[in-house]
Design a protein around this motif. Structure first.
Motif, mmCIF file in Angstrom:
data_model
loop_
_atom_site.group_PDB
_atom_site.id
_atom_site.type_symbol
_atom_site.label_atom_id
_atom_site.label_comp_id
_atom_site.label_asym_id
_atom_site.label_seq_id
_atom_site.Cartn_x
_atom_site.Cartn_y
_atom_site.Cartn_z
ATOM 1 N N SER A 1 0.910 -1.022 -0.075
ATOM 2 C CA SER A 1 0.101 -0.184 0.077
ATOM 3 C C SER A 1 1.002 1.471 -0.058
ATOM 4 O O SER A 1 0.377 2.340 -0.646
ATOM 5 C CB SER A 1 -0.801 -0.068 1.170
ATOM 6 O OG SER A 1 -0.298 0.200 2.370
ATOM 7 N N VAL A 2 2.178 1.182 0.721
ATOM 8 C CA VAL A 2 2.875 2.451 0.622
ATOM 9 C C VAL A 2 3.501 2.706 -0.583
ATOM 10 O O VAL A 2 3.620 3.820 -1.127
ATOM 11 C CB VAL A 2 4.002 2.162 1.711
ATOM 12 C CG1 VAL A 2 5.084 3.195 1.691
ATOM 13 C CG2 VAL A 2 3.434 2.305 3.135
ATOM 14 N N CYS A 3 4.046 1.492 -1.338
ATOM 15 C CA CYS A 3 4.808 1.436 -2.749
ATOM 16 C C CYS A 3 3.627 2.317 -3.543
ATOM 17 O O CYS A 3 3.931 2.970 -4.510
ATOM 18 C CB CYS A 3 5.281 0.377 -2.933
ATOM 19 S SG CYS A 3 6.567 -0.186 -2.034
ATOM 20 N N ALA A 4 2.302 1.654 -3.521
ATOM 21 C CA ALA A 4 1.443 2.186 -4.431
ATOM 22 C C ALA A 4 1.311 3.725 -4.123
ATOM 23 O O ALA A 4 0.916 4.393 -5.190
ATOM 24 C CB ALA A 4 0.150 1.194 -4.161
ATOM 25 N N ALA A 5 0.812 4.069 -3.127
ATOM 26 C CA ALA A 5 1.053 5.413 -2.691
ATOM 27 C C ALA A 5 2.262 6.353 -3.207
ATOM 28 O O ALA A 5 1.878 7.422 -3.736
ATOM 29 C CB ALA A 5 0.742 5.674 -1.145
ATOM 30 N N LEU A 6 3.353 5.943 -2.916
ATOM 31 C CA LEU A 6 4.498 6.380 -3.364
ATOM 32 C C LEU A 6 4.480 6.691 -5.042
ATOM 33 O O LEU A 6 4.876 7.943 -5.422
ATOM 34 C CB LEU A 6 5.692 5.641 -3.050
ATOM 35 C CG LEU A 6 5.932 5.684 -1.509
ATOM 36 C CD1 LEU A 6 7.305 4.872 -1.177
ATOM 37 C CD2 LEU A 6 6.176 7.372 -0.895
ATOM 38 N N ARG A 7 3.973 5.823 -5.591
ATOM 39 C CA ARG A 7 4.012 5.956 -7.048
ATOM 40 C C ARG A 7 2.781 6.655 -7.647
ATOM 41 O O ARG A 7 3.098 7.349 -8.474
ATOM 42 C CB ARG A 7 3.764 4.442 -7.669
ATOM 43 C CG ARG A 7 3.815 4.383 -9.284
ATOM 44 C CD ARG A 7 3.380 2.811 -9.853
ATOM 45 N NE ARG A 7 2.012 2.973 -9.327
ATOM 46 C CZ ARG A 7 1.446 1.699 -9.608
ATOM 47 N NH1 ARG A 7 2.224 0.694 -10.483
ATOM 48 N NH2 ARG A 7 0.092 1.681 -9.319
ATOM 49 N N ASP A 8 1.834 6.397 -7.174
ATOM 50 C CA ASP A 8 0.530 7.061 -7.629
ATOM 51 C C ASP A 8 -0.095 8.504 -7.079
ATOM 52 O O ASP A 8 -0.558 9.275 -7.894
ATOM 53 C CB ASP A 8 -0.825 6.146 -7.432
ATOM 54 C CG ASP A 8 -0.287 4.833 -8.065
ATOM 55 O OD1 ASP A 8 0.270 4.611 -9.015
ATOM 56 O OD2 ASP A 8 -1.115 3.797 -7.534
#
Length: 204
Positions: A41-48
């Motif tokens: 969830s953190v990686c998705a937020a950092l990307r999106d």
């Protein structure tokens, strides 16, 4: 701390919220730590998220903290470090995630977020033994398929466990026990008295 790092830190704290364990700055670079259960969830937020936009994963590496701090470290042994780049904002970020189990370190694969993670995760598995659940083809990438152990772990012997050589009689490559005897090499300047003259110049 530069204005850019301050802006990035504030955005990270706002977007990640309680998922953020820590955010530290050293040498004008930001390192954030999150728990393993929040990795995807953190990686998705950092990307999106438009305020961050880390669309590029530069590298993933493993870390073995077993001898960190001359034995004073008491935290989890293994971690994966993700190096991220935002071309849009010209930001770099280091993301650290610790595996919960020291005996069998496991993290989730981020291939679904950054496809280039494929070979990076294979390398971290090969060298450190970190497993990545959801990886479509998690196998060794640098060592031989029959290699035993993970060579970047602090407890891996420097000489390795086996030797590999070509046997002309069998006409194939074979494995055999290590024949190199371990030895401690002491620098000459330490083991010989008066190695340098009084002015500090090397003799001979």
């Amino acid at each position: 701390m530069s204005k850019s790092i301050e802006t990035l830190t504030a955005a990270i704290q706002e977007i990640l919220g309680e998922r953020l364990v820590s955010a530290t700055t050293a040498l004008d670079e930001l390192t954030v730590v999150v728990k393993a259960e929040h990795l995807l969830s953190v990686c998705a937020a950092l990307r999106d998220d438009g305020k961050l936009h880390f669309e590029q994963l530069i590298d993933i590496t493993g870390i073995d903290y077993s001898h960190y701090g001359d034995g004073t470290y008491e935290g989890p042994r293994f971690a994966a470090i993700y190096h991220l780049l935002s071309l849009k904002h010209n930001w770099r970020l280091r993301l650290r995630v610790f595996a919960a189990n020291d005996d069998f370190p496991v993290l989730e694969s981020v291939i679904g977020i950054w496809a280039c993670a494929n070979w990076y995760e294979r390398e971290a598995f090969d060298l450190y033994g970190i497993m990545f659940t959801g990886h479509p083809d998690l196998r060794r990438i640098l060592t031989d398929y029959g290699f035993v152990g993970h060579p970047f772990r602090k407890d891996f012997p420097l000489s390795g466990n086996v030797e590999m050589r070509y046997d002309p009689d069998q006409k194939r490559v074979i494995y055999q026990p290590v024949t190199i005897e371990p030895r401690v090499i002491t620098p000459r300047i330490v083991r010989e008295e008066n190695y340098a003259d009084s002015e500090g110049f090397r003799k001979g």
